[in-house]
Design a protein around this motif. Sequence first.
Motif, PDB file in Angstrom:
ATOM      1  N   GLY A  44      -8.652  -1.748  -2.475  1.00 11.25           N
ATOM      2  CA  GLY A  44      -7.659  -2.812  -2.522  1.00 11.25           C
ATOM      3  C   GLY A  44      -8.142  -4.123  -3.106  1.00 11.25           C
ATOM      4  O   GLY A  44      -7.536  -5.169  -2.888  1.00 11.25           O
ATOM      5  N   ARG A  45      -9.207  -4.080  -3.866  1.00 16.15           N
ATOM      6  CA  ARG A  45      -9.792  -5.289  -4.445  1.00 16.15           C
ATOM      7  C   ARG A  45      -8.828  -5.940  -5.440  1.00 16.15           C
ATOM      8  O   ARG A  45      -8.321  -5.290  -6.347  1.00 16.15           O
ATOM      9  CB  ARG A  45     -11.091  -4.918  -5.162  1.00 16.15           C
ATOM     10  CG  ARG A  45     -11.820  -6.065  -5.795  1.00 16.15           C
ATOM     11  CD  ARG A  45     -13.088  -5.507  -6.477  1.00 16.15           C
ATOM     12  NE  ARG A  45     -13.911  -6.529  -7.038  1.00 16.15           N
ATOM     13  CZ  ARG A  45     -13.793  -7.001  -8.278  1.00 16.15           C
ATOM     14  NH1 ARG A  45     -12.868  -6.514  -9.075  1.00 16.15           N
ATOM     15  NH2 ARG A  45     -14.594  -7.935  -8.710  1.00 16.15           N
ATOM     16  N   VAL A  73       3.691  -8.097  -0.904  1.00 17.63           N
ATOM     17  CA  VAL A  73       2.669  -8.476   0.072  1.00 17.63           C
ATOM     18  C   VAL A  73       2.563  -9.994   0.034  1.00 17.63           C
ATOM     19  O   VAL A  73       2.345 -10.587  -1.024  1.00 17.63           O
ATOM     20  CB  VAL A  73       1.303  -7.840  -0.242  1.00 17.63           C
ATOM     21  CG1 VAL A  73       0.248  -8.313   0.759  1.00 17.63           C
ATOM     22  CG2 VAL A  73       1.388  -6.319  -0.237  1.00 17.63           C
ATOM     23  N   LEU A  74       2.758 -10.628   1.187  1.00 16.63           N
ATOM     24  CA  LEU A  74       2.648 -12.080   1.321  1.00 16.63           C
ATOM     25  C   LEU A  74       1.263 -12.397   1.870  1.00 16.63           C
ATOM     26  O   LEU A  74       0.849 -11.842   2.894  1.00 16.63           O
ATOM     27  CB  LEU A  74       3.728 -12.614   2.258  1.00 16.63           C
ATOM     28  CG  LEU A  74       3.660 -14.108   2.592  1.00 16.63           C
ATOM     29  CD1 LEU A  74       3.837 -14.965   1.338  1.00 16.63           C
ATOM     30  CD2 LEU A  74       4.705 -14.457   3.650  1.00 16.63           C
ATOM     31  N   VAL A  75       0.547 -13.281   1.187  1.00 17.41           N
ATOM     32  CA  VAL A  75      -0.814 -13.648   1.563  1.00 17.41           C
ATOM     33  C   VAL A  75      -0.857 -15.149   1.795  1.00 17.41           C
ATOM     34  O   VAL A  75      -0.319 -15.924   0.995  1.00 17.41           O
ATOM     35  CB  VAL A  75      -1.822 -13.280   0.444  1.00 17.41           C
ATOM     36  CG1 VAL A  75      -3.249 -13.543   0.889  1.00 17.41           C
ATOM     37  CG2 VAL A  75      -1.637 -11.842  -0.018  1.00 17.41           C
ATOM     38  N   VAL A  83      -9.050 -10.946   6.533  1.00 17.34           N
ATOM     39  CA  VAL A  83      -9.557 -10.750   5.181  1.00 17.34           C
ATOM     40  C   VAL A  83     -10.143 -12.083   4.727  1.00 17.34           C
ATOM     41  O   VAL A  83      -9.670 -13.143   5.141  1.00 17.34           O
ATOM     42  CB  VAL A  83      -8.410 -10.331   4.234  1.00 17.34           C
ATOM     43  CG1 VAL A  83      -8.861 -10.251   2.802  1.00 17.34           C
ATOM     44  CG2 VAL A  83      -7.802  -9.012   4.685  1.00 17.34           C
ATOM     45  N   GLN A  84     -11.167 -12.025   3.879  1.00 16.05           N
ATOM     46  CA  GLN A  84     -11.667 -13.292   3.352  1.00 16.05           C
ATOM     47  C   GLN A  84     -11.974 -13.183   1.867  1.00 16.05           C
ATOM     48  O   GLN A  84     -12.231 -12.096   1.344  1.00 16.05           O
ATOM     49  CB  GLN A  84     -12.880 -13.789   4.120  1.00 16.05           C
ATOM     50  CG  GLN A  84     -14.178 -13.112   3.844  1.00 16.05           C
ATOM     51  CD  GLN A  84     -15.310 -13.768   4.631  1.00 16.05           C
ATOM     52  OE1 GLN A  84     -15.101 -14.268   5.741  1.00 16.05           O
ATOM     53  NE2 GLN A  84     -16.487 -13.755   4.090  1.00 16.05           N
ATOM     54  N   PHE A  91     -10.508 -10.728  -3.101  1.00 14.45           N
ATOM     55  CA  PHE A  91     -10.206 -10.324  -1.724  1.00 14.45           C
ATOM     56  C   PHE A  91      -9.697  -8.893  -1.777  1.00 14.45           C
ATOM     57  O   PHE A  91      -9.400  -8.358  -2.836  1.00 14.45           O
ATOM     58  CB  PHE A  91      -9.184 -11.262  -1.060  1.00 14.45           C
ATOM     59  CG  PHE A  91      -7.849 -11.311  -1.750  1.00 14.45           C
ATOM     60  CD1 PHE A  91      -6.847 -10.406  -1.423  1.00 14.45           C
ATOM     61  CD2 PHE A  91      -7.585 -12.261  -2.717  1.00 14.45           C
ATOM     62  CE1 PHE A  91      -5.622 -10.435  -2.055  1.00 14.45           C
ATOM     63  CE2 PHE A  91      -6.359 -12.313  -3.363  1.00 14.45           C
ATOM     64  CZ  PHE A  91      -5.377 -11.399  -3.025  1.00 14.45           C
ATOM     65  N   ARG A  92      -9.618  -8.269  -0.632  1.00 13.70           N
ATOM     66  CA  ARG A  92      -9.144  -6.885  -0.557  1.00 13.70           C
ATOM     67  C   ARG A  92      -7.862  -6.824   0.275  1.00 13.70           C
ATOM     68  O   ARG A  92      -7.785  -7.415   1.346  1.00 13.70           O
ATOM     69  CB  ARG A  92     -10.201  -5.982   0.066  1.00 13.70           C
ATOM     70  CG  ARG A  92     -11.436  -5.850  -0.795  1.00 13.70           C
ATOM     71  CD  ARG A  92     -12.397  -4.816  -0.219  1.00 13.70           C
ATOM     72  NE  ARG A  92     -13.684  -4.840  -0.884  1.00 13.70           N
ATOM     73  CZ  ARG A  92     -13.965  -4.238  -2.029  1.00 13.70           C
ATOM     74  NH1 ARG A  92     -13.044  -3.551  -2.656  1.00 13.70           N
ATOM     75  NH2 ARG A  92     -15.175  -4.315  -2.559  1.00 13.70           N
ATOM     76  N   VAL A  93      -6.882  -6.111  -0.255  1.00 17.54           N
ATOM     77  CA  VAL A  93      -5.637  -5.873   0.483  1.00 17.54           C
ATOM     78  C   VAL A  93      -5.912  -4.698   1.424  1.00 17.54           C
ATOM     79  O   VAL A  93      -6.280  -3.612   0.959  1.00 17.54           O
ATOM     80  CB  VAL A  93      -4.470  -5.548  -0.466  1.00 17.54           C
ATOM     81  CG1 VAL A  93      -3.200  -5.271   0.320  1.00 17.54           C
ATOM     82  CG2 VAL A  93      -4.262  -6.674  -1.477  1.00 17.54           C
ATOM     83  N   PRO A  94      -5.760  -4.900   2.731  1.00 19.21           N
ATOM     84  CA  PRO A  94      -6.034  -3.817   3.678  1.00 19.21           C
ATOM     85  C   PRO A  94      -5.145  -2.589   3.447  1.00 19.21           C
ATOM     86  O   PRO A  94      -4.037  -2.694   2.916  1.00 19.21           O
ATOM     87  CB  PRO A  94      -5.736  -4.444   5.046  1.00 19.21           C
ATOM     88  CG  PRO A  94      -5.873  -5.914   4.819  1.00 19.21           C
ATOM     89  CD  PRO A  94      -5.407  -6.142   3.408  1.00 19.21           C
ATOM     90  N   PHE A  95      -5.646  -1.439   3.864  1.00 17.95           N
ATOM     91  CA  PHE A  95      -4.948  -0.174   3.665  1.00 17.95           C
ATOM     92  C   PHE A  95      -3.527  -0.208   4.202  1.00 17.95           C
ATOM     93  O   PHE A  95      -2.604   0.273   3.551  1.00 17.95           O
ATOM     94  CB  PHE A  95      -5.730   0.974   4.315  1.00 17.95           C
ATOM     95  CG  PHE A  95      -5.031   2.293   4.183  1.00 17.95           C
ATOM     96  CD1 PHE A  95      -5.008   2.954   2.969  1.00 17.95           C
ATOM     97  CD2 PHE A  95      -4.382   2.854   5.268  1.00 17.95           C
ATOM     98  CE1 PHE A  95      -4.353   4.171   2.839  1.00 17.95           C
ATOM     99  CE2 PHE A  95      -3.726   4.070   5.151  1.00 17.95           C
ATOM    100  CZ  PHE A  95      -3.703   4.724   3.929  1.00 17.95           C
ATOM    101  N   ARG A  96      -3.316  -0.776   5.370  1.00 18.39           N
ATOM    102  CA  ARG A  96      -1.976  -0.813   5.980  1.00 18.39           C
ATOM    103  C   ARG A  96      -0.963  -1.497   5.063  1.00 18.39           C
ATOM    104  O   ARG A  96       0.139  -0.999   4.855  1.00 18.39           O
ATOM    105  CB  ARG A  96      -2.030  -1.517   7.330  1.00 18.39           C
ATOM    106  CG  ARG A  96      -0.657  -1.681   7.963  1.00 18.39           C
ATOM    107  CD  ARG A  96      -0.740  -2.320   9.298  1.00 18.39           C
ATOM    108  NE  ARG A  96      -1.111  -1.258  10.233  1.00 18.39           N
ATOM    109  CZ  ARG A  96      -1.430  -1.457  11.479  1.00 18.39           C
ATOM    110  NH1 ARG A  96      -1.456  -2.668  11.969  1.00 18.39           N
ATOM    111  NH2 ARG A  96      -1.736  -0.460  12.263  1.00 18.39           N
TER     112      ARG A  96
END
Length: 143
Positions: A44-45, A73-75, A83-84, A91-96
């Motif tokens: 998810g990079r 996806v809202l960040v 996440v950092q 940053f990486r978007v988590p699997f979920r």
Amino acid sequence: MIEPLVPPQTALQDRIHGPLPVCVVPGTADPDLAYGVAVVGDAGRVADRAVLSALSWSPGTRLTMSCTEGGLVLVHAASGGTVQVTGAGFFRVPFRQRRCVRLLEGDRVLLVAHREQKRLLIYPPAALDALTRESRRILEDSL
């Protein structure tokens, strides 16, 4: 010893005085918005230095992510974020979150950042299909 070959200057080069002109890319209609395009990498990079810079997200910034009703996806930055931003500027978007918007490794995503609100939207391919539906109609009708 072989001397280097230096080609003679052309007439055009003789007429140039000072630095070459720079191509200026126009900004957005809304100066609070910044856009980027990224390829989703392993685990998810997501990396786009210009967008992270526009948001003032430096290495170590903690982020939280959620899926929206529209399949985005809202960040946003949050002190308790899981996440950092890394030292390498990604940053990486988590699997979920990737699973809930059908985001796969290798997908190209549109990044839309709001400078003042310090928020980022990630548009996966499925959301881009919906967003560009009218463009597709125009392209298909022009044949």
